[in-house]
Design a protein around this motif. Structure first.
Motif, short mmCIF file in Angstrom:
data_model
loop_
_atom_site.label_atom_id
_atom_site.label_comp_id
_atom_site.label_asym_id
_atom_site.label_seq_id
_atom_site.Cartn_x
_atom_site.Cartn_y
_atom_site.Cartn_z
N ASN A 442 0.82 -1.21 0.00
CA ASN A 442 0.00 0.00 0.00
C ASN A 442 0.86 1.27 0.00
N PRO A 443 1.81 1.35 -0.94
CA PRO A 443 2.65 2.56 -0.97
C PRO A 443 1.87 3.76 -1.49
N TYR A 444 2.35 4.93 -1.15
CA TYR A 444 1.88 6.15 -1.79
C TYR A 444 2.99 6.64 -2.71
N ALA A 445 2.60 7.39 -3.73
CA ALA A 445 3.60 7.83 -4.70
C ALA A 445 3.10 9.03 -5.46
N VAL A 446 4.04 9.84 -5.93
CA VAL A 446 3.72 10.98 -6.77
C VAL A 446 3.48 10.48 -8.19
N ASP A 447 2.49 11.04 -8.88
CA ASP A 447 2.30 10.75 -10.30
C ASP A 447 3.55 11.17 -11.07
N SER A 448 3.89 10.40 -12.11
CA SER A 448 5.11 10.71 -12.85
C SER A 448 4.98 10.28 -14.30
N PHE A 449 5.92 10.75 -15.13
CA PHE A 449 6.08 10.16 -16.45
C PHE A 449 6.32 8.67 -16.24
N PRO A 450 5.80 7.80 -17.11
CA PRO A 450 5.93 6.36 -16.87
C PRO A 450 7.35 5.89 -16.63
N GLU A 451 8.30 6.40 -17.41
CA GLU A 451 9.67 5.91 -17.29
C GLU A 451 10.39 6.42 -16.05
N GLN A 452 9.77 7.35 -15.31
CA GLN A 452 10.40 7.88 -14.09
C GLN A 452 10.08 7.05 -12.85
N LEU A 453 9.23 6.04 -12.99
CA LEU A 453 9.01 4.99 -11.99
C LEU A 453 8.55 5.52 -10.63
N HIS A 454 7.86 6.67 -10.64
CA HIS A 454 7.25 7.22 -9.42
C HIS A 454 8.29 7.56 -8.35
N LYS A 455 9.49 7.91 -8.77
CA LYS A 455 10.52 8.25 -7.80
C LYS A 455 10.19 9.58 -7.11
N PRO A 456 10.40 9.68 -5.81
CA PRO A 456 10.08 10.93 -5.10
C PRO A 456 10.90 12.12 -5.59
N ILE A 457 12.08 11.86 -6.13
CA ILE A 457 12.94 12.95 -6.58
C ILE A 457 12.36 13.66 -7.80
N THR A 458 11.37 13.04 -8.47
CA THR A 458 10.76 13.65 -9.65
C THR A 458 9.66 14.64 -9.31
N ASP A 459 9.38 14.85 -8.04
CA ASP A 459 8.31 15.78 -7.66
C ASP A 459 8.66 17.19 -8.14
N HIS A 460 7.64 17.97 -8.46
CA HIS A 460 7.85 19.31 -9.00
C HIS A 460 6.61 20.14 -8.75
N ASN A 461 6.67 21.42 -9.09
CA ASN A 461 5.59 22.34 -8.78
C ASN A 461 5.58 23.44 -9.82
N ASP A 462 4.40 23.98 -10.14
CA ASP A 462 4.27 24.96 -11.21
C ASP A 462 3.41 26.13 -10.76
#
Length: 486
Positions: A442-462
């Motif tokens: 039951n992990p939580y994860a940020v939505d990401s581009f598919p190839e980014q594998l939901h890594k937390p480091i890919t989080d961003h803001n606009d």
């Protein structure tokens, strides 16, 4: 959950990708063969070692958009469209990677010959078009862009550090839910994070004891209106599903890829101060608990590996602060700012920016891990935006060069001037995932581009500034006077 129902066109290329993705859907997400369960497979009594090709977990492509400079204004739209098409090419290639594991296991050259080779040719064709569009509009395209056409397969046990070098990592796993990531190694107990140990190159908070010490807070809710889409008006204007993941939106209520500045200016806002029609958006967090959301079979959602229950923040704090070195000046209307990097897993962490933490543990911050918080503690997701503006442009070719972070002494780089710094703090009530024997449940994860594998480091803001002139002047005056306003 609802979704943004603004009618839009769907380009033919998007329809083609959608059709390919539909073939790859299983259990609400991209099929991910769990081929890492053991180092060998037993077939007919023979112990056969899997080929190196079967170890490729994702696709790593140079980020062409970050290398482009000096695109003439009249070519910006075409160039952004080609870059968005390039993202779709990577998504398509990743989907093929994730659904051809049996063929990869039998042919060590399958990934190179059937996926990466054709991808390079398609990327080169788009790069050639980008160069042509820049030159035709009176610019001078970089002749070396062709060098960025080739992509690599990233082995499951490798990830890049900030210098683009391979570092240690953990084998990818689908956690039993059909999509790659996050994995157990993406999580850390907040008690195991050393206080004040985060080494971030970006996102320094601008507020301090000197300079302009005031603050201005704007309350825009937590997306109670269920405004979601997988567009990105800043990076991919005019492109349906340009983000390949779903965003939460607060503030401006007419925000999708096809919104003009006039649309934004005339829109409603969820902000209590009706003078603030700014756009604030970020990738949604999801709890991978089997919930079928409204986008379970859609591009940007389950068809691209973003599955599970969308988690709205319990609280979204939006605050503007000042500069350590002096007064701030007004932001221009329609200023666009992207912070963080949605492709940090493959790009490296040079632009990574979000801090993850837990309430009650705010002195413990991480960028590349999701925190496991104790009972009663909220997951915190914090971003400090760039606060130095070049004084001329509301956007730039790579959507970054017109803005900069403060230097170590709190001053802006030469040629830039301080504007109010946006700080976004999101608090979530999330059941703590269970990590046992190298598996996360039951992990939580940020939505990401598919190839980014939901890594937390890919989080961003606009952010797009759509405050009216009077309100922006009020923000500046409040900050420069050292007051706390809202």
């Amino acid at each position: 959950m609802g979704r943004n129902t603004r009618k839009r066109r769907t380009p033919l290329a998007t329809k083609i990708v959608a059709g390919a993705a539909a073939l790859a859907v299983g259990g609400g997400g991209l099929v991910w063969a769990n081929f890492y369960a053991s180092a060998h497979e037993d077939h007919g009594g023979h112990n056969r070692t899997r080929s190196a090709g079967a170890q490729v977990a994702t696709i790593d492509c140079p980020d062409v958009g970050q290398k482009i400079r000096d695109v003439p204004d009249r070519a910006r739209g075409e160039v952004d469209g080609e870059l968005a098409s390039m993202d779709s090419q990577i998504t398509d290639a990743y989907q093929r990677l994730a659904t051809t594991r049996r063929a990869q296991a039998g042919d060590a050259r399958f990934v190179e010959n059937s996926i990466l080779g054709p991808l390079k040719e398609r990327r080169k064709a788009l790069i050639d078009r980008i160069q042509l569009e820049i030159n035709r509009a009176g610019g001078k395209a970089d002749d070396n862009l062709d060098e960025l056409a080739g992509c690599q397969g990233r082995p499951a046990d490798q990830q890049q550090d900030g210098d683009g070098q391979d570092g240690g990592g953990q084998n990818q796993d689908d956690n039993g839910n059909g999509v790659a990531g996050p994995v157990a190694d993406d999580f850390i107990d907040i008690n195991d994070v050393q206080p004040n140990s985060r080494n971030s190159r970006n996102g320094l908070a601008a507020d301090g004891d000197g300079g302009s010490t005031g603050t201005f807070s704007t309350d825009c809710g937590v997306n109670e209106n269920n405004l979601f889409n997988s567009d990105n008006l800043i990076a991919a204007p005019g492109v349906d599903n340009g983000a390949h993941h779903t965003h939460d939106y607060v503030g401006n209520q007419d925000n999708d890829a096809f919104s003009s500045d006039e649309d934004l200016a005339n829109a409603d806002t969820s902000c209590q101060n009706q003078g603030d029609k700014s756009t604030y958006y970020w990738p949604v967090l999801r709890l991978q608990d089997g919930t079928q959301e409204f986008d379970a079979n859609d591009q940007g959602g389950g068809a691209e590996g973003n599955i599970g229950k969308i988690l709205k923040p319990a609280q979204a704090e939006l605050k503007f602060v000042g500069s350590q070195q002096g007064d701030v000046v007004a932001m221009p209307k329609f200023l666009r700012v992207i912070t963080g990097d949605a492709k940090s897993f493959t790009n490296g962490d040079a632009n990574a920016n979000t801090s993850w933490s837990c309430s009650g543990f705010e002195d413990r911050q991480v960028t590349d891990k999701y925190p496991l918080c104790p009972e009663g503690s909220q997951v915190l997701r914090t971003t400090n935006f760039q606060s130095c503006w070049d004084g001329q442009n509301i956007d730039s070719a790579n959507h970054r060069d017109h803005m900069a972070f403060v230097q170590e002494d709190g001053s802006c780089p030469e040629g830039f001037q301080a504007v109010p710094q946006l700080q976004v703090r999101l608090a979530y009530d999330i059941p703590t995932p269970t990590v046992e024997n190298g598996q996360v449940r039951n992990p939580y994860a940020v939505d990401s581009f598919p190839e980014q594998l939901h890594k937390p480091i890919t989080d961003h803001n606009d952010f797009i500034n759509v405050m009216d002139e009077n309100l922006m002047n009020e923000v500046v005056d409040c900050i420069n006077r050292g007051e706390d306003c809202q």
